[in-house]
Each structure stands twice: as structure tokens, then as C-alpha cells.
Enzyme design. Structure first.
Site, PDB file in Angstrom:
ATOM      1  N   LEU A   1       0.860  -1.176   0.000  1.00 52.94           N
ATOM      2  CA  LEU A   1       0.000   0.000   0.000  1.00 52.94           C
ATOM      3  C   LEU A   1       0.897   1.227   0.000  1.00 52.94           C
ATOM      4  O   LEU A   1       1.967   1.218   0.619  1.00 52.94           O
ATOM      5  CB  LEU A   1      -0.900   0.034   1.243  1.00 52.94           C
ATOM      6  CG  LEU A   1      -1.960  -1.062   1.384  1.00 52.94           C
ATOM      7  CD1 LEU A   1      -2.672  -0.931   2.732  1.00 52.94           C
ATOM      8  CD2 LEU A   1      -2.963  -1.018   0.249  1.00 52.94           C
ATOM      9  N   ASP A   2       0.463   2.291  -0.689  1.00 53.25           N
ATOM     10  CA  ASP A   2       1.223   3.537  -0.659  1.00 53.25           C
ATOM     11  C   ASP A   2       1.364   4.020   0.786  1.00 53.25           C
ATOM     12  O   ASP A   2       0.535   3.705   1.650  1.00 53.25           O
ATOM     13  CB  ASP A   2       0.523   4.614  -1.483  1.00 53.25           C
ATOM     14  CG  ASP A   2       0.500   4.293  -2.965  1.00 53.25           C
ATOM     15  OD1 ASP A   2       1.348   3.492  -3.406  1.00 53.25           O
ATOM     16  OD2 ASP A   2      -0.379   4.826  -3.674  1.00 53.25           O
ATOM     17  N   LYS A   3       2.390   4.809   1.021  1.00 50.27           N
ATOM     18  CA  LYS A   3       2.668   5.300   2.381  1.00 50.27           C
ATOM     19  C   LYS A   3       1.443   5.952   3.015  1.00 50.27           C
ATOM     20  O   LYS A   3       1.121   5.695   4.181  1.00 50.27           O
ATOM     21  CB  LYS A   3       3.830   6.295   2.325  1.00 50.27           C
ATOM     22  CG  LYS A   3       4.148   6.955   3.661  1.00 50.27           C
ATOM     23  CD  LYS A   3       5.262   7.988   3.509  1.00 50.27           C
ATOM     24  CE  LYS A   3       5.500   8.723   4.818  1.00 50.27           C
ATOM     25  NZ  LYS A   3       6.552   9.767   4.683  1.00 50.27           N
TER      26      LYS A   3
ATOM     27  N   THR B   1      -1.718   5.619   2.195  1.00 48.65           N
ATOM     28  CA  THR B   1      -2.933   4.809   2.118  1.00 48.65           C
ATOM     29  C   THR B   1      -2.972   3.877   3.321  1.00 48.65           C
ATOM     30  O   THR B   1      -2.003   3.157   3.586  1.00 48.65           O
ATOM     31  CB  THR B   1      -2.966   3.984   0.823  1.00 48.65           C
ATOM     32  OG1 THR B   1      -2.894   4.851  -0.311  1.00 48.65           O
ATOM     33  CG2 THR B   1      -4.240   3.154   0.735  1.00 48.65           C
TER      34      THR B   1
ATOM     35  N   ARG C   1      -5.628   6.242  -7.546  1.00 49.25           N
ATOM     36  CA  ARG C   1      -5.363   7.673  -7.481  1.00 49.25           C
ATOM     37  C   ARG C   1      -5.315   8.281  -8.880  1.00 49.25           C
ATOM     38  O   ARG C   1      -5.907   9.347  -9.124  1.00 49.25           O
ATOM     39  CB  ARG C   1      -4.044   7.913  -6.747  1.00 49.25           C
ATOM     40  CG  ARG C   1      -4.043   7.381  -5.321  1.00 49.25           C
ATOM     41  CD  ARG C   1      -2.642   7.299  -4.717  1.00 49.25           C
ATOM     42  NE  ARG C   1      -2.002   8.610  -4.636  1.00 49.25           N
ATOM     43  CZ  ARG C   1      -0.748   8.783  -4.253  1.00 49.25           C
ATOM     44  NH1 ARG C   1      -0.012   7.733  -3.908  1.00 49.25           N
ATOM     45  NH2 ARG C   1      -0.239   9.997  -4.194  1.00 49.25           N
TER      46      ARG C   1
END
Length: 336
Positions: free
Chosen positions: A154-156, A158, A266
């Protein structure tokens, strides 16, 4: 060599390590450069059950792997806090700061661990940051033969459900399910503007990873689908969207990923004119200090039917009244 005096240079494959290629096994156990391990295998300095082996031979639980006499010492030196690779040693190095503890898992299902990753914590270490969920788990695992490994990322910024494998067998099973699109992942996202579509809609774009003109950071560029397929370097991106709450200036969406591209949700929502609130990288208005990016991995559904879910740590007026039902996969098609 007798049972009472085991060979100190022989290691036994733990059940959590079985199924790996020999080179993978050595990389995870020793944390030494792959080129060095390749050379040891090629020259016969590594033996699998007493025989020469190739780097891509599979190891099974209980197999014995004999190492060169100096291998374990090099491994310990490489893993020591503040040290570099063996060939990079030279002079004193500052010790890195101790990492915080990893978040407690929501659930442990055998060798599958389920976390609700907080926003702000990267999944993996990267340039400029050593702290991450995987780093914290590795530090807590100490000398465990197989260190818990995130199955996906997961993105930082998110938050949400993140699966971690505590054995190679589980890691292989779940990464295969991801690759074959047999694992379902659903997200909550607050986006800017009034969402114009009703019901479940399918969106399809072509994504390309480019460099931003400012700062040199990577960003996904989105192209609407044309008559043909994607151009070289472009990857198809598919997602399903169902609105949960539509207001005049913002909308809460339930999103199911059908493909797993970098920054896919996104980039695609921004391309539709509805960037995720707080996602300034993809065109959202600047967010106030302490305000999150409103994207949360709410639910993961495994091929065998197991379901894991959690709601985000958002203000009460941003939360749905209950866990939303899963998206029905019979969507109408919207123009990407």
C-alpha cells in the site's frame, strides 16, 4: 561427523522456508549479495543434501544445505547494526536508530498475518527512509529462518488491510492469487466533486509511469482508451466504482481493483476529474496539516472465501454508517 557433533556449516531448511529456490533460500537466510551466492553455488561451495545443485533447484523442509566455512560469519557481520555489505566494510559506521514496534496484527490465521496499516507508514523501505512495516517486522523476527514478508503493498499515505506471509508457502500462494487476479481488494475513497454516475461502473484506462517535470518523482500518466490497445510502455488499468455518498462538493466511493497498477486508483479517479481528497500529487487541493489522504484499503477477499476488513481511522463524519456490502460484478461500462 556424528549426530552429537553436527557440521556447524550446515543449515537445515525450516518448514516455513520450503518451496523456495536455493538462491532465494540463501538470500533470505544470509542476506548476502546474490552475485556472491551465485558464485558459491556455481563453484560447488554450496551443497544441497550432499550434492552440487543449481541456483534454481527447489529446497524442501528438512533438506540440509552445506555452506562455505566462512559464510555464516560473513552473514552475521552483514546483519550487524550499522554494517554494510561484506565487501563494503571500512571504518566505523553510525548505528541506525532503533525502529518502532510493528503494529499489532488484526488477526493471525496460521502463517497469514493481517494488518491494518496506518497512513504514514511505508510498506517497504526506500530511498531516504529505512522505517517501514517490513523493516519493523524483520527487526522483530530477529534470527527467524523466514522473516514475515508483505504479500502486496500500500502507498505510504494509504491505510488499510495489508496481508503478510510468515512462511514462503503462504507468500507463494497469495502472490500467485494476486498475479492471476483471484484476490479481490476493495477501497474507500473520498473524492472531490459530485460523482456523476449511479450504480456500479467499470472504468478502463492505459497507464504509463513517467517522471514529473519537477522533483524527478515518478507519477502515473493516464490515457483514455482508444480504438486499439495500449502503446508500448502502457499498462491496462481496470476498476469498478460504486458511490456510497454523493454531496455537492465531495463523494464517498467504494472501489474494487481489477488490476494492480502503481497508484492506479489515485491516477484513474484523478483522470475522471475526481481526485482523492488530500492527494495533492494527483491534482487535489492542498490538505490541511494533519489531514489524511482519504484512501483506505477496506477489504480483501481471498480465493478460498476468507474475508478481512477494517474501517479507517477517519473523523466520524467521514465514515460510512456500516461496512459497505461488496461490489456485485455485473457492472455497466463507463467511458474511460
Amino acid at each position: 561427523m556424528t549426530a552429537e557433533t553436527p557440521d556447524p556449516n550446515t543449515v537445515v531448511v525450516d518448514p516455513r522456508e520450503g518451496g523456495q529456490k536455493l538462491l532465494q533460500f540463501l538470500q533470505r537466510r544470509l542476506e548476502l549479495p546474490p552475485s556472491l551466492l551465485h558464485r558459491w553455488i556455481r563453484t560447488g561451495q554450496v551443497r544441497l543434501n550432499g550434492c552440487r545443485a543449481r541456483p534454481f533447484c527447489l529446497v524442501a523442509a528438512g533438506d540440509s544445505v552445506r555452506l562455505p566455512p566462512f559464510a555464516l560469519g560473513m552473514s552475521r557481520q552483514s546483519k550487524a547494526p550499522g554494517s554494510g555489505r561484506p565487501q563494503e566494510q571500512g571504518g566505523d559506521r553510525p548505528r541506525p536508530p532503533a525502529l518502532p514496534s510493528a503494529p499489532r496484527p488484526l488477526q493471525k490465521d496460521g502463517d497469514l498475518w493481517v494488518f491494518c496499516k496506518p497512513a504514514g507508514l511505508p510498506t517497504h523501505p526506500g530511498t531516504g527512509h529505512a522505517d517501514s512495516l517490513s523493516s519493523r517486522l524483520a527487526a522483530q523476527a530477529g534470527d527467524a529462518p523466514f522473516k514475515p514478508t508483505p504479500v502486496h503493498r500500500l502507498d505510504k499515505d494509504t491505510s488499510g488491510i495489508l496481508l503478510v506471509a510468515a512462511s514462503f508457502g503462504v507468500l507463494r500462494e497469495l502472490t500467485t492469487a494476486l498475479r492471476e487476479r483471484r484476490m479481490k481488494k476493495e477501497y474507500l475513497a473520498w473524492v472531490e466533486g459530485r460523482w456523476p454516475y449511479g450504480g456500479v461502473r467499470l472504468f478502463r484506462h492505459w497507464l504509463r509511469k513517467d517522471k514529473e517535470s519537477a522533483g524527478g518523482r515518478q507519477q502515473m500518466r493516464v490515457r483514455r482508451q482508444g480504438a486499439g490497445g495500449g502503446a508500448p510502455g502502457e499498462a491496462e488499468a481496470l476498476l469498478l466504482v460504486r458511490p456510497l455518498c454523493v454531496e455537492s462538493g465531495r463523494s464517498l466511493l467504494l472501489v474494487r481493483l481489477l488490476t494492480g497498477r502503481t497508484h492506479q486508483i489515485r491516477a484513474q479517479l484523478a483522470a475522471l476529474g475526481h481526485p482523492i481528497e488530500g492527494d495533492v500529487k494527483y491534482g487535489a487541493r492542498g490538505r490541511a496539516a494533519g489531514s489524511p489522504m482519504y484512501l483506505h484499503a477496506m477489504r480483501v477477499i481471498l480465493p478460498d472465501g476468507r474475508r478481512f476488513s477494517c474501517l479507517p481511522d477517519w473523523p466520524a463524519d467521514r465514515l460510512p454508517p456500516a461496512l459497505p456490502d461488496e461490489i456485485e460484478e455485473a457492472p455497466g461500462r463507463a467511458a474511460g
